[in-house]
Design a protein around this motif. Structure first.
Motif, PDB file in Angstrom:
ATOM      1  N   THR A 167       1.020  -1.348  -0.135  1.00 35.39           N
ATOM      2  CA  THR A 167       0.126  -0.038   0.618  1.00 35.39           C
ATOM      3  C   THR A 167       0.361   1.483   0.247  1.00 35.39           C
ATOM      4  O   THR A 167       0.556   2.216  -0.533  1.00 35.39           O
ATOM      5  CB  THR A 167      -0.696   0.193   1.088  1.00 35.39           C
ATOM      6  N   VAL A 168       1.999   1.332   1.339  1.00 37.59           N
ATOM      7  CA  VAL A 168       2.944   2.116   0.956  1.00 37.59           C
ATOM      8  C   VAL A 168       3.560   2.639  -0.332  1.00 37.59           C
ATOM      9  O   VAL A 168       3.542   3.793  -0.929  1.00 37.59           O
ATOM     10  CB  VAL A 168       3.805   1.996   1.958  1.00 37.59           C
ATOM     11  N   LEU A 169       4.256   1.330  -1.185  1.00 34.52           N
ATOM     12  CA  LEU A 169       4.468   1.311  -2.247  1.00 34.52           C
ATOM     13  C   LEU A 169       3.381   2.393  -3.556  1.00 34.52           C
ATOM     14  O   LEU A 169       4.011   2.833  -4.550  1.00 34.52           O
ATOM     15  CB  LEU A 169       5.029   0.760  -2.799  1.00 34.52           C
ATOM     16  N   GLY A 170       2.139   1.984  -3.110  1.00 33.33           N
ATOM     17  CA  GLY A 170       1.384   2.442  -4.218  1.00 33.33           C
ATOM     18  C   GLY A 170       0.831   3.487  -4.284  1.00 33.33           C
ATOM     19  O   GLY A 170       0.269   3.785  -5.234  1.00 33.33           O
ATOM     20  N   THR A 171       1.621   4.723  -3.457  1.00 36.56           N
ATOM     21  CA  THR A 171       0.925   5.823  -3.091  1.00 36.56           C
ATOM     22  C   THR A 171       0.993   7.016  -3.807  1.00 36.56           C
ATOM     23  O   THR A 171       0.768   7.440  -4.114  1.00 36.56           O
ATOM     24  CB  THR A 171       1.392   6.797  -1.297  1.00 36.56           C
ATOM     25  N   ARG A 172       1.710   6.437  -4.754  1.00 37.16           N
ATOM     26  CA  ARG A 172       2.683   7.089  -5.786  1.00 37.16           C
ATOM     27  C   ARG A 172       1.889   7.130  -7.164  1.00 37.16           C
ATOM     28  O   ARG A 172       2.119   7.912  -8.904  1.00 37.16           O
ATOM     29  CB  ARG A 172       3.566   7.243  -6.064  1.00 37.16           C
ATOM     30  N   ILE A 173       1.644   6.090  -7.396  1.00 32.87           N
ATOM     31  CA  ILE A 173       0.411   6.277  -8.401  1.00 32.87           C
ATOM     32  C   ILE A 173      -1.111   5.433  -8.567  1.00 32.87           C
ATOM     33  O   ILE A 173      -1.456   5.801  -7.391  1.00 32.87           O
ATOM     34  CB  ILE A 173       1.187   4.109  -9.029  1.00 32.87           C
ATOM     35  N   SER A 174      -1.222   5.107  -9.571  1.00 37.07           N
ATOM     36  CA  SER A 174      -3.104   5.697  -9.366  1.00 37.07           C
ATOM     37  C   SER A 174      -4.100   3.792  -8.723  1.00 37.07           C
ATOM     38  O   SER A 174      -2.419   3.008  -9.271  1.00 37.07           O
ATOM     39  CB  SER A 174      -3.596   5.459 -10.819  1.00 37.07           C
ATOM     40  N   ARG A 175      -4.650   4.085  -8.347  1.00 33.17           N
ATOM     41  CA  ARG A 175      -5.295   2.854  -7.571  1.00 33.17           C
ATOM     42  C   ARG A 175      -5.498   2.275  -8.398  1.00 33.17           C
ATOM     43  O   ARG A 175      -5.428   0.527  -8.363  1.00 33.17           O
ATOM     44  CB  ARG A 175      -6.875   3.547  -6.954  1.00 33.17           C
ATOM     45  N   LYS A 176      -6.013   2.763  -9.312  1.00 33.60           N
ATOM     46  CA  LYS A 176      -6.486   1.734 -10.748  1.00 33.60           C
ATOM     47  C   LYS A 176      -5.246   0.639 -11.348  1.00 33.60           C
ATOM     48  O   LYS A 176      -5.218  -0.671 -11.295  1.00 33.60           O
ATOM     49  CB  LYS A 176      -7.467   1.972 -11.735  1.00 33.60           C
ATOM     50  N   THR A 177      -4.195   1.466 -11.733  1.00 31.47           N
ATOM     51  CA  THR A 177      -2.477   1.142 -11.861  1.00 31.47           C
ATOM     52  C   THR A 177      -2.127  -0.247 -10.842  1.00 31.47           C
ATOM     53  O   THR A 177      -2.015  -1.030 -10.508  1.00 31.47           O
ATOM     54  CB  THR A 177      -1.951   1.814 -12.276  1.00 31.47           C
ATOM     55  N   MET A 178      -2.238  -0.095  -9.128  1.00 34.17           N
ATOM     56  CA  MET A 178      -1.813  -0.525  -8.501  1.00 34.17           C
ATOM     57  C   MET A 178      -2.423  -2.256  -8.477  1.00 34.17           C
ATOM     58  O   MET A 178      -2.368  -2.766  -7.899  1.00 34.17           O
ATOM     59  CB  MET A 178      -2.189   0.466  -6.898  1.00 34.17           C
ATOM     60  N   LEU A 179      -3.699  -1.980  -8.469  1.00 31.19           N
ATOM     61  CA  LEU A 179      -4.521  -3.398  -8.826  1.00 31.19           C
ATOM     62  C   LEU A 179      -3.830  -4.133  -9.312  1.00 31.19           C
ATOM     63  O   LEU A 179      -4.388  -5.509  -9.535  1.00 31.19           O
ATOM     64  CB  LEU A 179      -6.884  -2.815  -8.808  1.00 31.19           C
ATOM     65  N   MET A 180      -3.969  -3.669 -10.719  1.00 28.32           N
ATOM     66  CA  MET A 180      -3.521  -4.360 -11.862  1.00 28.32           C
ATOM     67  C   MET A 180      -2.316  -4.477 -11.488  1.00 28.32           C
ATOM     68  O   MET A 180      -2.349  -5.824 -11.891  1.00 28.32           O
ATOM     69  CB  MET A 180      -3.111  -3.155 -12.928  1.00 28.32           C
ATOM     70  N   LEU A 181      -0.994  -4.313 -10.737  1.00 27.59           N
ATOM     71  CA  LEU A 181      -0.323  -5.125 -10.687  1.00 27.59           C
ATOM     72  C   LEU A 181       0.246  -6.314  -9.403  1.00 27.59           C
ATOM     73  O   LEU A 181       0.773  -6.952  -9.519  1.00 27.59           O
ATOM     74  CB  LEU A 181       1.449  -3.532 -10.227  1.00 27.59           C
ATOM     75  N   LEU A 182      -1.098  -6.115  -8.354  1.00 27.93           N
ATOM     76  CA  LEU A 182      -1.419  -6.969  -8.171  1.00 27.93           C
ATOM     77  C   LEU A 182      -1.956  -8.150  -8.072  1.00 27.93           C
ATOM     78  O   LEU A 182      -0.859  -8.607  -7.510  1.00 27.93           O
ATOM     79  CB  LEU A 182      -1.812  -6.170  -6.452  1.00 27.93           C
ATOM     80  N   MET A 183      -3.170  -8.173  -8.786  1.00 25.03           N
ATOM     81  CA  MET A 183      -3.416  -9.132  -9.505  1.00 25.03           C
ATOM     82  C   MET A 183      -1.974  -9.305 -10.383  1.00 25.03           C
ATOM     83  O   MET A 183      -1.944 -11.103 -10.992  1.00 25.03           O
ATOM     84  CB  MET A 183      -4.327  -8.555 -10.644  1.00 25.03           C
ATOM     85  N   GLY A 186      -3.625  -8.659   0.830  1.00 22.37           N
ATOM     86  CA  GLY A 186      -4.181  -7.605   1.486  1.00 22.37           C
ATOM     87  C   GLY A 186      -4.197  -5.896   1.293  1.00 22.37           C
ATOM     88  O   GLY A 186      -5.031  -5.122   1.367  1.00 22.37           O
ATOM     89  N   ALA A 187      -3.556  -5.688   1.008  1.00 20.71           N
ATOM     90  CA  ALA A 187      -3.452  -4.674  -0.987  1.00 20.71           C
ATOM     91  C   ALA A 187      -3.973  -4.513  -1.335  1.00 20.71           C
ATOM     92  O   ALA A 187      -5.146  -3.258  -1.628  1.00 20.71           O
ATOM     93  CB  ALA A 187      -2.171  -3.918  -0.956  1.00 20.71           C
ATOM     94  N   PHE A 188      -4.616  -5.652  -2.175  1.00 22.42           N
ATOM     95  CA  PHE A 188      -6.018  -5.707  -3.064  1.00 22.42           C
ATOM     96  C   PHE A 188      -6.822  -5.097  -2.204  1.00 22.42           C
ATOM     97  O   PHE A 188      -8.044  -4.439  -2.524  1.00 22.42           O
ATOM     98  CB  PHE A 188      -5.960  -6.659  -3.656  1.00 22.42           C
ATOM     99  N   PHE A 189      -7.565  -6.089  -1.306  1.00 23.44           N
ATOM    100  CA  PHE A 189      -8.400  -5.852  -0.699  1.00 23.44           C
ATOM    101  C   PHE A 189      -8.445  -4.072  -0.059  1.00 23.44           C
ATOM    102  O   PHE A 189      -9.378  -3.693   0.456  1.00 23.44           O
ATOM    103  CB  PHE A 189      -8.599  -6.814   0.579  1.00 23.44           C
ATOM    104  N   GLY A 190      -7.728  -3.682   1.065  1.00 24.91           N
ATOM    105  CA  GLY A 190      -7.544  -2.529   1.216  1.00 24.91           C
ATOM    106  C   GLY A 190      -7.151  -1.911  -0.052  1.00 24.91           C
ATOM    107  O   GLY A 190      -8.785  -0.739   0.382  1.00 24.91           O
ATOM    108  N   ILE A 191      -7.136  -1.957  -0.698  1.00 25.36           N
ATOM    109  CA  ILE A 191      -7.352  -0.615  -1.889  1.00 25.36           C
ATOM    110  C   ILE A 191      -8.602  -0.966  -1.929  1.00 25.36           C
ATOM    111  O   ILE A 191      -8.990   0.138  -2.895  1.00 25.36           O
ATOM    112  CB  ILE A 191      -6.306  -0.584  -2.881  1.00 25.36           C
TER     113      ILE A 191
END
Length: 411
Positions: free
Chosen positions: A59-75, A106-111
């Motif tokens: 989640t901390v690593l993903g604070t600098r990118i959009s939430r959609k992009t982060m969700l895709m990276l997590l998957m 965790g980050a997927f469900f959290g975001i």
């Protein structure tokens, strides 16, 4: 509900399948690697601890990118981890694959919880969160039993390969259906950390650890308990997992519906009921019909706590919900890890395969105590706020009356 919630539910379906399918395959995996069932239980504990660590880290690593992009990276990370599990030649590498997979959980469900809540009106937040978690519950009705059947018929490696394909499908669903939500303006790690100064946030997370941990104390070892104690065949474990999934699905619906109306009474009911049912499981596990009914109830009562606990964290983490939401998902899995470890300890101590049920009952009872304490603190804080408001109002009224009468007032 917005169509974007469907994409989140697809991702949740894949994650739910890989998280819970291990339960029905635990004896097979233990046999293939030549380890004991409690040792194989480390695949559950390791996954859960990976979620605990990965939730805040990703989640901390993903604070600098959009939430959609982060969700895709997590998957994408989820897919890679499952492929590693599928081809692992040794138990340590299998465990490593589980941990890599868990980092996305965790980050997927959290975001995803934050995104889901932002897509709907305030009075529908818990319902939106529950809709996303529906993918997790449906996984236990369809994905987990099917994965267990495949694992028993063809081999558990095929199951994890199929789960990796689910991860890819989830990634494509997010790319197609989730809107390009920007990163929240002003999101900073220091700001996100302020949520953890709120005692109510910490209490909600503690309730999460203990409450859902109670569920996993029993369910982690459902395969050996049902085959060795209840007398079910190995193939019947699949349908018992379906019952557990149906219970989760129903509990999720109930939790999503009532959490927006009467959140704390719902928690009292579900946590208290869960403690009682888990205690009774030590007896009902000796009867096939009673054991099956209990599995259903454990799933329903356990998962009915998820939407209200997640919503309570979001409600109290004012202005900084993302990290708190992800850490609370980690808290669910910290409870899973703690419960799986404690369950393995009591089994290894020779107390039998029903002993983890007592562990679960005690954990759920402790969560109920925390819920009552949290509500008491909230009432006390509310009463203090009302008293302060009355004092201020009274002071204004006295001052106004004095001014009108041209009488000096001394404060």
């Amino acid at each position: 509900m917005p169509l974007a919630l469907l994409a989140l539910a697809i991702g949740a379906f894949g994650i739910g399948t890989t998280e819970f399918v291990i339960m029905g395959l635990l004896p097979r995996i233990a046999g293939d690697y030549g380890v004991s069932v409690p040792t194989a239980g480390l695949l559950v504990t390791g996954y859960a601890l990976g979620v605990v660590i990965g939730a805040p880290l990703m989640t901390v690593l993903g604070t600098r990118i959009s939430r959609k992009t982060m969700l895709m990276l997590l998957m994408g990370l989820f897919t890679v981890g499952n492929l590693l599990s599928a081809v692992a030649p040794s138990f340590p590498l299998m465990l490593a694959g589980r941990i890599v997979t868990s980092l996305a959980h965790g980050a997927f469900f959290g975001i995803g919880s934050v995104v889901a809540a932002e897509l709907v009106a305030p009075q529908k937040k818990a319902g939106a969160i529950a809709t996303m978690f529906t993918g997790l519950t449906v996984a236990n009705i369809v994905g987990v039993p099917l994965g267990t059947l495949v694992g028993q018929a063809v081999g558990w490696r095929t199951t994890f390969t199929a789960v990796a394909a689910l991860g890819l499908l989830g990634l494509l669903g997010i790319a197609k259906l989730v809107p390009a939500l920007p990163r929240a303006e002003g999101t900073r790690l220091r700001g996100e950390l302020t949520a953890f100064r709120n005692p109510q946030v910490l209490l909600a997370m503690a309730m999460t650890v203990l409450g859902f941990g109670g569920v996993f104390a029993a369910i982690t070892y459902i395969a050996p308990m049902m085959t060795n104690v209840a007398g079910y065949s190995e193939g019947s474990v699949t349908w018992l997992l379906v019952l557990f999934g149906v219970g989760m699905f129903l509990g999720n619906l109930i939790g999503g519906k009532f959490a927006d109306r009467r959140l704390m009474p719902l928690l009292y009911t579900t946590l208290g009921g869960l403690a009682v049912v888990l205690a009774l499981f030590t007896l009902t596990a000796h009867n096939k019909i009673a054991a099956a009914a209990t599995v259903l109830l454990v799933g329903a009562l356990g998962f009915a706590t998820v939407p209200p606990l997640q919503k309570r964290v979001l409600d109290h983490a004012h202005g900084a919900p993302t990290l708190a939401s992800a850490v609370n998902i980690g808290a669910f899995n910290l409870g899973n890890a703690l419960a799986a470890w404690l369950g393995g300890l009591v089994i290894s101590a020779g107390l039998g395969y029903t002993a983890p049920n007592w562990v679960g009952a005690l954990l759920a009872a402790a969560a109920l105590v925390l819920a009552l304490w949290s509500a008491a603190l909230e009432r006390r804080a509310g009463g203090a706020a009302v008293s302060a408001e009355v004092d201020v109002t009274a002071g204004i009224d006295v001052t106004a009356e004095a001014a009108e009468a041209r009488i000096p007032v001394h404060h």
